[in-house]
Design a protein around this motif. Structure first.
Motif, PDB file in Angstrom:
ATOM      1  N   CYS A 189      21.219  46.900  55.591  1.00  0.00           N
ATOM      2  CA  CYS A 189      21.254  45.360  55.504  1.00  0.00           C
ATOM      3  C   CYS A 189      22.122  45.089  54.931  1.00  0.00           C
ATOM      4  O   CYS A 189      23.607  45.502  54.442  1.00  0.00           O
ATOM      5  N   ASN A 234      24.835  46.319  52.283  1.00  0.00           N
ATOM      6  CA  ASN A 234      25.527  46.963  53.087  1.00  0.00           C
ATOM      7  C   ASN A 234      27.021  46.429  53.639  1.00  0.00           C
ATOM      8  O   ASN A 234      28.285  46.403  53.171  1.00  0.00           O
ATOM      9  N   CYS A 293      23.241  53.772  56.065  1.00  0.00           N
ATOM     10  CA  CYS A 293      22.401  53.507  55.662  1.00  0.00           C
ATOM     11  C   CYS A 293      20.901  54.082  56.293  1.00  0.00           C
ATOM     12  O   CYS A 293      21.521  55.750  56.697  1.00  0.00           O
ATOM     13  N   CYS A 311      24.861  54.529  52.120  1.00  0.00           N
ATOM     14  CA  CYS A 311      23.284  55.256  51.464  1.00  0.00           C
ATOM     15  C   CYS A 311      23.244  57.250  52.093  1.00  0.00           C
ATOM     16  O   CYS A 311      22.583  57.880  51.821  1.00  0.00           O
ATOM     17  N   VAL A 313      15.564  54.529  48.240  1.00  0.00           N
ATOM     18  CA  VAL A 313      16.640  53.860  47.741  1.00  0.00           C
ATOM     19  C   VAL A 313      17.016  53.882  46.346  1.00  0.00           C
ATOM     20  O   VAL A 313      18.122  54.307  45.866  1.00  0.00           O
ATOM     21  N   ARG A 343      20.867  55.055  45.903  1.00  0.00           N
ATOM     22  CA  ARG A 343      21.626  53.440  45.094  1.00  0.00           C
ATOM     23  C   ARG A 343      22.048  53.529  43.012  1.00  0.00           C
ATOM     24  O   ARG A 343      22.431  52.705  42.411  1.00  0.00           O
ATOM     25  N   GLN A 348      18.499  45.361  45.614  1.00  0.00           N
ATOM     26  CA  GLN A 348      17.722  45.837  46.116  1.00  0.00           C
ATOM     27  C   GLN A 348      16.428  44.750  46.031  1.00  0.00           C
ATOM     28  O   GLN A 348      15.112  45.596  46.134  1.00  0.00           O
TER      29      GLN A 348
HETATM   30 FE1  SF4 Z   1      20.336  49.032  52.879  1.00  0.00          FE
HETATM   31 FE2  SF4 Z   1      21.007  51.865  51.126  1.00  0.00          FE
HETATM   32 FE3  SF4 Z   1      18.599  50.793  51.720  1.00  0.00          FE
HETATM   33 FE4  SF4 Z   1      19.780  51.620  54.043  1.00  0.00          FE
HETATM   34  S1  SF4 Z   1      19.179  52.757  52.510  1.00  0.00           S
HETATM   35  S2  SF4 Z   1      19.036  49.285  53.802  1.00  0.00           S
HETATM   36  S3  SF4 Z   1      21.593  50.475  53.282  1.00  0.00           S
HETATM   37  S4  SF4 Z   1      19.596  50.113  50.960  1.00  0.00           S
END
Ligand code: SF4
Ligand code: 5AD
Length: 436
Positions: free
Chosen positions: A11, A14, A47, A81, A164, A168, A199
């Motif tokens: 995303c 990132n 990701c 991630c 997520v 995160r 997020q």
């Molecule tokens: Fe963004 Fe991490 Fe979600 Fe992938 S998993 S969309 S990199 S927050």
């Protein structure tokens, strides 16, 4: 001098994080290269959102393995991630990754590189912080029209399908002052648009201020012509925020409103905290308060136990709301999430495909209808650069975030151009510049 090559997946957060990493490394005198074969250090900023995000990285690691065989001292790092999610336990251990670092560990990267170079041993850091917001790092951005700016990090929603909150960590917001100071610097550096990232961006809170207060402060910075934000959750759209959107011409008329599913039982299993009815009420309210607002969404088909009948509720909401566009995904089971622990991934791949094909077809029709409504309108287009298909044409975006392709005239990247829209497909508007 060591050269670093960074590749970014996933995303916009990132993308932003890679800019943070560059800034952190540059202050330690690292250089950057666009060529992986020239690099001494390769970082993949990864990701974990769906299994195919992981698969892509495994594929890349396979390719990088060959580089490492040629260049034994090459340092390979897995950031972000997927790194945090797997905590170093790669399925197919290619054994070529030297550094594993999660999204809150980037300030330690210079030390980790040095440690690997000194000892040849692997370095891991998966500590998640309740405080790290990187507000003391000014990202190394590529000069351009839009700047990403993370105003909060992490997520406390724990939607049952989503990885997520685990990759995160907990929600934390920057202060309004730090966001405004950075926005002022962006304006001075020539950026015309800032996109506030989080997020769960509309759950921003800092010292009694909420997301509406933050947007007003950012929109008031001289030189910033457009302010956008992503990605919000439908649970946090108070009247106050909608009025702020309506009243500030430089806050863009676009809201991404992730629906995920249209059936109340499925929404409950997803822990989305709204119902089909309350979502539709929100859409009505948004459209009344912010006239002409563009709405986009995310949809997941085939959440565990979703029946054919329940899926029809998703189709019905898409039919009724007529979103301007949508990102549509097949449910992908993520280890350790609540859905993974409680509900086996029991919708067959064939069913998921059948459903996604239907959603694509319906949404294409709706996007085309919405885009055609713009034909004949005169819209302000912020020019971003040459069009991908034809370098003689330019590409920009409307306030509502629609892509416009127009013939190249006497304007440049970053110019705001008044254009008459003359044609539309489901993805793109076409037009030409007219005199102001
Ligand atoms: Fe963004 Fe991490 Fe979600 Fe992938 S998993 S969309 S990199 S927050
Ligand atoms: N499977 C499929 N799609 C997912 N998303 C998040 N987690 C999953 C998952 N496990 C989608 C949601 C979210 C978007 C960023 O990705 O639609 O809004």
């Amino acid at each position: 001098m060591k050269k670093v090559y960074i590749e970014t997946y996933g995303c916009q957060m990132n993308e932003y994080d890679s800019e943070l990493v560059k800034s952190i490394l540059r202050s330690e005198n690292y250089e950057f290269t666009h060529s992986e074969s020239e690099a001494d250090i390769i970082f993949l900023n990864t990701c974990a959102i769906r299994e195919n995000a992981h698969s892509k990285i495994y594929g890349r690691l396979g390719e990088i393995k060959h580089l490492k065989q040629k260049k034994k001292k090459l340092v390979v790092g897995l950031l972000g991630c997927m790194s945090q999610n797997l905590r170093g336990n790669l399925d197919r251990s290619e054994n070529i990754v030297d550094i594993f670092a999660g999204p809150d560990s980037y300030k330690r990267l210079p030390g980790m590189i040095q440690a690997v170079q000194a000892s040849g041993k692997k370095e891991y850091d998966f500590s998640l912080s309740e405080f790290e917001d990187y507000s003391d790092v000014y990202p190394q951005r590529v000069p351009g029209v839009n700047a990403w700016l993370a105003v909060m990090r992490g997520c406390d929603n724990f939607c049952t399908f989503c990885v997520v909150p685990y990759t995160r960590g907990r929600e934390r917001s920057r202060t309004i002052e730090s966001v405004v100071t950075e926005t002022e610097r962006l304006a001075a550096d020539g950026f015309k648009q800032v996109t506030l990232l989080g997020q769960n961006v509309n759950s921003y809170r800092s010292a009694g201020a909420d997301f509406a207060d933050l947007m007003v402060a950012v929109a008031s910075v001289d030189g910033i012509e457009r302010v956008r934000f992503t990605s919000p959750h439908p649970k946090d759209f108070p009247e106050k925020f909608l009025h702020v959107m309506a009243e500030h011409p430089n806050i863009c008329n676009h809201i991404h409103l992730p629906l995920q599913a249209g059936n109340n039982r499925v929404l409950d299993l997803m822990a989305r905290t709204y119902t089909k009815e309350s979502f539709l009420d929100l859409v009505d309210n948004v459209r009344t308060t912010v006239p002409g607002v563009a709405l986009t969404t995310d949809v997941i088909v085939g959440f565990p136990t979703e029946t054919d009948e329940e899926f029809e509720d998703t189709m019905e909401v898409l039919e009724q709301v007529e979103f301007d566009s949508a990102y549509i995904f097949k449910y992908s089971e993520r280890k350790n999430t609540i859905a993974y622990k409680k509900h086996p991934d029991d919708v067959t791949p064939a069913k998921k495909t059948e459903r996604i094909v239907r959603v694509f077809a319906l949404q294409k029709q709706k996007s085309l209808k919405r885009n055609r409504e713009d034909i004949g309108k005169r819209l302000q287009v912020l020019i971003e650069g040459p069009s991908k298909k034809n370098p003689d044409e330019w590409m920009g975006r409307t306030d509502s975030n629609k892509i416009v392709v127009l013939a190249k005239r006497d304007f440049d990247k970053g110019d705001m151009v008044l254009a008459e829209i003359t044609g539309a497909t489901a993805n793109t508007l076409f037009g030409h510049e007219i005199e102001n």
